[in-house]
Write a protein that holds these residues in place. Structure first.
Motif, PDB file in Angstrom:
ATOM      1  N   GLY A  71      -3.840 -15.416  -2.816  1.00 40.11           N
ATOM      2  CA  GLY A  71      -2.529 -15.343  -3.021  1.00 40.11           C
ATOM      3  C   GLY A  71      -2.158 -16.459  -3.893  1.00 40.11           C
ATOM      4  N   PRO A  72      -0.751 -16.118  -4.393  1.00 41.26           N
ATOM      5  CA  PRO A  72      -0.234 -17.162  -5.415  1.00 41.26           C
ATOM      6  C   PRO A  72      -0.434 -18.648  -5.139  1.00 41.26           C
ATOM      7  CG  PRO A  72       1.378 -15.894  -4.415  1.00 41.26           C
ATOM      8  CD  PRO A  72       0.126 -15.581  -3.670  1.00 41.26           C
ATOM      9  N   ASN A  73      -0.344 -19.064  -3.706  1.00 42.07           N
ATOM     10  CA  ASN A  73      -0.545 -20.356  -3.366  1.00 42.07           C
ATOM     11  C   ASN A  73      -2.049 -20.774  -3.078  1.00 42.07           C
ATOM     12  OD1 ASN A  73       2.122 -20.397  -3.499  1.00 42.07           O
ATOM     13  ND2 ASN A  73       2.426 -19.559  -1.679  1.00 42.07           N
ATOM     14  N   PHE A  90      -3.318  -6.498  -3.110  1.00 42.52           N
ATOM     15  CA  PHE A  90      -2.667  -5.309  -3.572  1.00 42.52           C
ATOM     16  C   PHE A  90      -3.189  -4.487  -4.674  1.00 42.52           C
ATOM     17  CE2 PHE A  90       0.658  -8.152  -1.904  1.00 42.52           C
ATOM     18  CZ  PHE A  90       0.402  -7.915  -0.555  1.00 42.52           C
ATOM     19  N   GLY A 172      -2.149  -3.425   1.150  1.00 43.31           N
ATOM     20  CA  GLY A 172      -0.705  -3.057   0.864  1.00 43.31           C
ATOM     21  C   GLY A 172      -0.675  -1.547   0.831  1.00 43.31           C
ATOM     22  N   ASN A 173      -1.705  -0.684   1.039  1.00 43.55           N
ATOM     23  CA  ASN A 173      -1.765   0.622   1.389  1.00 43.55           C
ATOM     24  C   ASN A 173      -0.854   1.406  -0.031  1.00 43.55           C
ATOM     25  OD1 ASN A 173      -1.595   3.179   2.428  1.00 43.55           O
ATOM     26  ND2 ASN A 173      -0.414   2.619   4.057  1.00 43.55           N
ATOM     27  N   ILE A 174      -1.358   1.142  -1.176  1.00 41.06           N
ATOM     28  CA  ILE A 174      -0.830   1.643  -2.398  1.00 41.06           C
ATOM     29  C   ILE A 174      -1.532   2.921  -2.699  1.00 41.06           C
ATOM     30  CG2 ILE A 174      -0.137   1.226  -4.820  1.00 41.06           C
ATOM     31  CD1 ILE A 174      -0.252  -1.939  -3.877  1.00 41.06           C
ATOM     32  N   TYR A 186      -5.894   6.206   9.317  1.00 35.92           N
ATOM     33  CA  TYR A 186      -5.160   5.338  10.067  1.00 35.92           C
ATOM     34  C   TYR A 186      -3.692   5.664  10.195  1.00 35.92           C
ATOM     35  CZ  TYR A 186      -3.590   0.952  12.395  1.00 35.92           C
ATOM     36  OH  TYR A 186      -3.121   0.158  13.273  1.00 35.92           O
TER      37      TYR A 186
ATOM     38  N   LYS B 128       6.422  -7.741  -6.038  1.00 42.79           N
ATOM     39  CA  LYS B 128       6.259  -6.585  -5.023  1.00 42.79           C
ATOM     40  C   LYS B 128       7.344  -6.591  -4.155  1.00 42.79           C
ATOM     41  CE  LYS B 128       1.905  -5.556  -6.349  1.00 42.79           C
ATOM     42  NZ  LYS B 128       1.687  -4.236  -7.235  1.00 42.79           N
ATOM     43  N   ASN B 133       5.377   0.840   6.635  1.00 41.87           N
ATOM     44  CA  ASN B 133       4.968   2.132   6.126  1.00 41.87           C
ATOM     45  C   ASN B 133       6.365   3.282   6.858  1.00 41.87           C
ATOM     46  OD1 ASN B 133       4.157   4.631   5.665  1.00 41.87           O
ATOM     47  ND2 ASN B 133       1.944   3.960   5.980  1.00 41.87           N
ATOM     48  N   ARG B 135       6.456   6.062   6.824  1.00 46.16           N
ATOM     49  CA  ARG B 135       6.115   7.449   7.377  1.00 46.16           C
ATOM     50  C   ARG B 135       6.256   7.216   9.048  1.00 46.16           C
ATOM     51  NH1 ARG B 135       0.384   9.544   6.609  1.00 46.16           N
ATOM     52  NH2 ARG B 135       0.237  11.453   7.895  1.00 46.16           N
ATOM     53  N   PHE B 160       6.057  -0.839  -4.026  1.00 47.62           N
ATOM     54  CA  PHE B 160       6.052  -1.018  -2.734  1.00 47.62           C
ATOM     55  C   PHE B 160       4.342  -1.595  -2.143  1.00 47.62           C
ATOM     56  CE2 PHE B 160       9.079   2.301  -0.951  1.00 47.62           C
ATOM     57  CZ  PHE B 160      10.037   1.578  -1.327  1.00 47.62           C
ATOM     58  N   VAL B 161       4.475  -2.521  -1.410  1.00 48.39           N
ATOM     59  CA  VAL B 161       3.293  -2.821  -0.685  1.00 48.39           C
ATOM     60  C   VAL B 161       3.684  -2.476   0.889  1.00 48.39           C
ATOM     61  CG1 VAL B 161       1.940  -4.250  -2.405  1.00 48.39           C
ATOM     62  CG2 VAL B 161       3.529  -5.442  -0.502  1.00 48.39           C
ATOM     63  N   GLN B 162       2.778  -1.677   1.365  1.00 55.00           N
ATOM     64  CA  GLN B 162       3.242  -1.264   2.768  1.00 55.00           C
ATOM     65  C   GLN B 162       2.271  -1.761   3.754  1.00 55.00           C
ATOM     66  OE1 GLN B 162       3.306   3.114   2.947  1.00 55.00           O
ATOM     67  NE2 GLN B 162       3.857   3.190   0.678  1.00 55.00           N
ATOM     68  N   GLU B 164       1.070  -1.634   8.257  1.00 48.03           N
ATOM     69  CA  GLU B 164       0.891  -0.562   9.210  1.00 48.03           C
ATOM     70  C   GLU B 164       1.833  -0.911  10.169  1.00 48.03           C
ATOM     71  OE1 GLU B 164      -0.520  -0.788  12.381  1.00 48.03           O
ATOM     72  OE2 GLU B 164      -1.474  -3.091  12.508  1.00 48.03           O
ATOM     73  N   GLN B 168       3.078  -7.079   9.116  1.00 49.51           N
ATOM     74  CA  GLN B 168       2.277  -6.990   7.845  1.00 49.51           C
ATOM     75  C   GLN B 168       3.165  -7.340   6.703  1.00 49.51           C
ATOM     76  OE1 GLN B 168      -0.723  -3.839   7.338  1.00 49.51           O
ATOM     77  NE2 GLN B 168      -1.833  -5.486   6.747  1.00 49.51           N
ATOM     78  N   GLN B 171       3.566 -11.080   6.691  1.00 50.67           N
ATOM     79  CA  GLN B 171       2.513 -11.780   6.282  1.00 50.67           C
ATOM     80  C   GLN B 171       2.439 -11.860   4.945  1.00 50.67           C
ATOM     81  OE1 GLN B 171      -1.175  -9.725   7.488  1.00 50.67           O
ATOM     82  NE2 GLN B 171      -0.569 -10.217   9.737  1.00 50.67           N
ATOM     83  N   PHE B 172       2.589 -10.549   4.182  1.00 52.49           N
ATOM     84  CA  PHE B 172       2.569 -10.558   2.648  1.00 52.49           C
ATOM     85  C   PHE B 172       3.725 -11.281   2.070  1.00 52.49           C
ATOM     86  CE2 PHE B 172       1.127  -5.996   3.478  1.00 52.49           C
ATOM     87  CZ  PHE B 172      -0.316  -6.327   3.436  1.00 52.49           C
ATOM     88  N   THR B 175       2.938 -15.304   2.822  1.00 46.83           N
ATOM     89  CA  THR B 175       1.853 -16.152   2.024  1.00 46.83           C
ATOM     90  C   THR B 175       2.055 -15.884   0.560  1.00 46.83           C
ATOM     91  OG1 THR B 175       0.637 -13.640   2.058  1.00 46.83           O
ATOM     92  CG2 THR B 175      -0.059 -15.316   3.764  1.00 46.83           C
ATOM     93  N   GLY B 176       3.347 -15.389   0.136  1.00 45.06           N
ATOM     94  CA  GLY B 176       3.711 -15.318  -1.342  1.00 45.06           C
ATOM     95  C   GLY B 176       3.059 -14.415  -2.124  1.00 45.06           C
ATOM     96  N   ASN B 177       2.413 -13.330  -1.482  1.00 43.17           N
ATOM     97  CA  ASN B 177       1.722 -12.137  -2.124  1.00 43.17           C
ATOM     98  C   ASN B 177       2.694 -11.343  -2.658  1.00 43.17           C
ATOM     99  OD1 ASN B 177      -1.320 -12.700  -2.424  1.00 43.17           O
ATOM    100  ND2 ASN B 177      -0.944 -12.998  -0.211  1.00 43.17           N
ATOM    101  N   ALA B 178       3.816 -11.209  -1.965  1.00 49.18           N
ATOM    102  CA  ALA B 178       4.677 -10.172  -2.246  1.00 49.18           C
ATOM    103  C   ALA B 178       6.097 -11.346  -2.158  1.00 49.18           C
ATOM    104  CB  ALA B 178       5.011  -9.089  -1.243  1.00 49.18           C
TER     105      ALA B 178
END
Lengths: 225, 249
Positions: A71-73, A90, A172-174, A186, B128, B133, B135, B160-162, B164, B168, B171-172, B175-178
């Motif tokens: 991750g960015p950090n 992702f 991230g399910n992209i 899933y 991001k 999700n 759905r 989008f980052v999805q 479940e 999640q 979390q994303f 953690t700064g990922n999104a």
């Protein structure tokens, strides 16, 4: 056609991921396995243990640490950002990195066993014929280790196809980037779409059986691990 | 066979305890994790019953319940899944009710990123957007409804980052990922205020209400702790806890 476009995209992505990962693993795993097979260094134990870690660790641990460090950090994230690559979670590249680590023992261990089985003598014979070490490796070791490579390649590929927990945590399910077959299944189950889930799950079951069947019939030595 | 007296006493003691204090296994939607831990602790103190909690997504719980999971009660993230279980005869009749209405929030772990009106979505200066999700996750569905209403769905879908379930996206983002994500207010609210970063509490008129229903499952029929928990969830103490986590009740 029982499979939707999204299903087909997931299948294609999974095959692509497994192929790229297997190729990288064979390139990367060869020197590691060679070193592990020949060295008398004190480091053999620790390195072998690190390589085998994914056999023991739950995918949640791997996924969690990858998410945090890439991750960015995190340290890996800061490094990739300084190279102008952005961050890895992702992305397809991120999945490749994760899969290489996750499937590493499935490639390194069969190769290491194959190299160890060859022993010193063929190399000594090659040396007396004035073959350089590199020449000896390509014309003696590689042909002799072929069953090991077959096992390593098949197991690395199949294990990557079967990856789920790590991808779920960092993917991230992209669509067409990180949504592999296992994640798609899933999703079908979560959405209570059991018919679609059955088509893909049944396909995976058949695939896994055929791969292992081929491995065990074509390459009986592959069983010895 | 003659049993030692102490063993008989011990057995009698254990039985008498279990007669008063029963146990209920509860499947709890991920967004309700924090408040439910607090409620279960109060519930144990006030009634002596133990609520054993399992957290996860409603769709997964549905599959498990249909296949014989030993849950006595189910606190869903939506109202559809409990209704479906009811139709399929997996619940105790007339036990279903709405225990909370969820609140959606657009959240960033960094201060000053999300403004009070959500204009950051229109400006589009973020990498991001994490969502559950759509759905199958109710908070994800609500997020898509909001974006559709703002006319931004098509332009933002590629970012989008999805996840479940609603855990999640949190979390994303954390953690700064999104940089941005739609999460449940309960995940970022402590003691009635947002605990960190920046957030836009999405007005509830922008999406259909996120009704979260609870139900006693067939396996919980005759379980006194399950009945007690359901009425406890309707009580003032539980409601005060829910409100402190940002739920409407």
């Amino acid at each position: 056609m029982p499979l939707t476009d999204a299903d087909l995209a997931a299948i294609w992505l999974t095959l692509k991921l497994a192929s790229v990962t297997t190729l990288l693993l064979l390139l990367l795993g060869t020197p590691i396995a060679w070193w592990l097979a020949r060295t008398r260094s004190w480091w053999k134990g620790p390195v072998g243990a690190v390589v085998a870690l994914p056999l023991v660790l739950p995918p949640t641990v791997i996924g969690f640490y990858l998410l945090v460090t890439m991750g960015p950090n995190g340290p890996v994230g800061q490094f990739t950002q300084s190279l102008g690559l952005g961050v890895l979670p992702f992305t397809f590249a991120g999945l490749v990195v994760a899969s290489v680590f996750y499937s590493l023992p499935f490639v390194v261990q069969p190769l290491q066993n194959a190299f160890e089985a060859i022993g010193e003598r063929p190399l000594e014979a090659a040396a007396t014929l004035r073959a350089s070490p590199l020449d000896a490796f390509f014309s003696v070791v590689l042909p002799l280790a072929r069953p090991g490579y077959l096992t390593a390649g098949v197991l690395g590929f199949a294990h990557t196809v079967g990856e789920f927990g790590v991808v779920l945590m960092i993917g991230g399910n992209i669509p067409e980037q990180t949504r592999v077959i296992s994640v798609q299944i899933y999703d079908h189950v979560e959405a209570m779409d059991y018919a679609q889930a059955h088509w893909l799950s049944g396909g995976m079951l058949l695939f896994a059986f055929l791969v292992l069947l081929a491995l065990y019939t074509l390459n009986p030595t592959g069983r010895r691990k | 066979m003659q049993l030692p007296r102490w063993l008989l006493t011990l057995t009698a003691l254990l039985f008498s305890i279990s007669a008063q204090a029963a146990e209920v296994n509860v499947a709890v939607a991920a967004n309700f994790t924090a408040p439910m831990n607090a409620i279960a602790a109060e519930f144990a103190r006030d009634t002596g019953h133990q609520a054993k909690l399992s957290f996860g997504s409603s769709g997964k719980f549905y599959a498990q319940i249909k296949n014989g999971a030993p849950f006595h009660a189910f606190l869903s993230a939506d109202d559809e899944t409990p209704a479906r279980l009811e139709r399929e005869g997996q619940t105790v009749a007339d036990s279903r009710f709405t225990y909370a209405i969820g609140t959606l929030v657009l959240w960033s772990a960094q201060a000053g990123v999300v403004d009070a009106k959500g204009d950051v979505l229109r400006k589009g200066q973020f990498n991001k957007l994490a969502i559950a999700n759509p759905r199958f996750a109710p908070y994800g569905r609500a997020a898509v409804e909001v974006l559709t209403g703002m006319g931004l769905l098509d332009s933002l879908t590629p970012r989008f980052v999805q996840g479940e379930n609603i855990a999640q996206p949190w979390q994303f983002v954390s953690t700064g990922n999104a940089e941005l994500g739609f999460v449940a207010l309960s995940q970022v609210m402590r003691n009635g205020r947002i605990s960190g970063g920046s957030a836009w509490i999405v007005p509830s008129k922008l999406h259909a209400p996120i009704r979260q229903d609870a139900v006693i499952l067939a396996a919980g029929k005759g379980n006194v702790a399950a009945v007690a928990l359901m009425s406890y969830l309707k009580g003032d103490k539980a409601k005060a806890i829910m409100q402190s986590y940002g739920y409407e009740i």
